[in-house]
Design a protein around this motif. Sequence first.
Motif, short mmCIF file in Angstrom:
data_model
loop_
_atom_site.label_atom_id
_atom_site.label_comp_id
_atom_site.label_asym_id
_atom_site.label_seq_id
_atom_site.Cartn_x
_atom_site.Cartn_y
_atom_site.Cartn_z
N THR A 141 18.42 -23.08 -19.79
CA THR A 141 19.87 -23.60 -21.14
C THR A 141 20.23 -25.25 -20.63
OG1 THR A 141 19.08 -21.15 -21.57
CG2 THR A 141 21.78 -22.83 -22.17
N ALA A 155 20.59 -28.57 -22.44
CA ALA A 155 21.94 -29.25 -22.34
C ALA A 155 22.00 -30.48 -21.80
CB ALA A 155 23.27 -27.79 -22.44
N TYR A 206 22.69 -20.28 -29.06
CA TYR A 206 23.07 -21.56 -28.74
C TYR A 206 21.58 -22.15 -29.88
CZ TYR A 206 23.10 -20.74 -24.60
OH TYR A 206 24.30 -20.54 -23.45
N ASP A 262 20.58 -17.73 -26.48
CA ASP A 262 19.54 -18.61 -27.69
C ASP A 262 20.45 -18.61 -29.21
OD1 ASP A 262 18.41 -19.81 -25.55
OD2 ASP A 262 16.05 -18.89 -26.02
N THR A 264 28.32 -28.22 -25.66
CA THR A 264 28.79 -26.57 -25.92
C THR A 264 27.74 -25.74 -24.79
OG1 THR A 264 29.37 -26.60 -28.09
CG2 THR A 264 29.43 -24.37 -27.49
N ALA A 265 26.96 -25.64 -24.82
CA ALA A 265 25.94 -24.86 -24.11
C ALA A 265 25.77 -25.05 -22.87
CB ALA A 265 24.20 -25.73 -24.64
#
Length: 481
Positions: free
Chosen positions: A14, A18, A99, A96, A52-53
């Motif tokens: 993740t 990002a 996201y 996920d 944001t992630a």
Amino acid sequence: MADFHSTWHTHLRTIAVANKQYTIDQLSQIDVKHIMQDIKDQVSKTFTVRKTAAVALLVTMTALGGTAVHETVGKTDLYYQVYLDGQYVGMVKQPDFVYDKIAALGDRLKASVKLVPVHQRTTGGPAEAEVALAMNQAANPQVEAVMIRVDGQDVAAVKDMATAHTVIDRIKAKFASGDNAVKQVKIEQTIDFLATHVNRDEVRSVDSVVAMLLQSKEKPKKYLVSRGESLWTIAMKNQLTVDKLKAVNPQISNENALQEGQEITIGAVEPLVTVETVEEITRTVPIPFETEYQDDDSMNKGEQRVVTEGQPGEKTQKVQILKKNGQVYGEVVLSEQVTKEKVNKVVVRGTKIPDQASGDWFWPVASHTISSYFGEWRGNSRHWAIDISAPIGTPVYASNNGRVIYAGWDGSGYGNAIRISHGNGIVSIYGHLSSINVSVGQLVSKGEVIGGVGSTGQSTGPHLHYEVQVNGVRVNPAPYM
């Protein structure tokens, strides 16, 4: 321990997504503290939804703490609590899911999103549906608006009361402009404004609402003309008036000359709102002259003479023009004043019936079917007239002006007969009549009905015996027809 390493690998993937400057292999070689500091530095800059992630992972890693990297979490399930602008909205199993939702909503999502991992035993399971709903509402929040209602039906939302009034004012102004003086503008439907809350993307602009309110409520209905139909029969079949059909079909000039298979409109299209205007104009209109006749018994019938030529007059009118959405549907004459008097045409016409023939001769019956010609032999004698076949009762006309010298039964074989003297020794004879409409001494004019075709006397069928004598000698009637 294996569960933790699996979770950690998911977090590294993740972060790699990002923060595009890292790969998963690179991240696996970097100290955890170094990664967290790098993410903090990024977040401290201008915030965008794309980070944001990273923020979520920062929160995740902070929550895990330094000891969590090296400790097991026991026999519990890993979940992620989701917070929007600091408010808890639900729990998901896989990050996920959040996201992907962030990516789908894009720039529409203005709220900050946080994921907090928790190890716990739960019987309720994840709440992805609740989380998705909360994120959708965050992307399209409810806003204050004013709903425009037409006859009690909600039709469009605008941002405030002033905008709603602007919409109505724009609609009225569209039909109130022009060269004529507009005395009254009103909307036929009942318009209401209602303060409400709607989704942000439901708020519309002034231009779009004006266009929508002036659009049709329904599509026009079409009708296929069958053989022998006219606007009259179609109007009766569809419970309409002929005037309405003609109004919505301006291309039809002859209401009785429709063609089989022709398509016409039978339903008028009506907008959501109808603006009625009353305009006042001053106009000059002509006054048509009339024709006056004066009889003169010194002139022969059929002759006439113009004594005075006619001239139209003029008058000034003050008129109210009634319109609906710009289309005229009526007018009211408020006042009028004659500015120029009309002059009527005066014609003198003769009433005298002459007793002598004049001009061309008239065919004595409408039928031109000759059954026997002048001079034909009939046995041992010749036929000194022309026979014209026609049904019994067919009108018989005087072939020219003259005076009736005989009207009645003729025993010589003519049956009911009429003799007319046309002057200069010319006499016309009409035989085998079924009826006689004149009397001896009466003056008749050319083309006047004197009787009816018959089969009286020595006749083998209905016809007119037409004979002409000049100074007592039978002549061919053809020149006298």
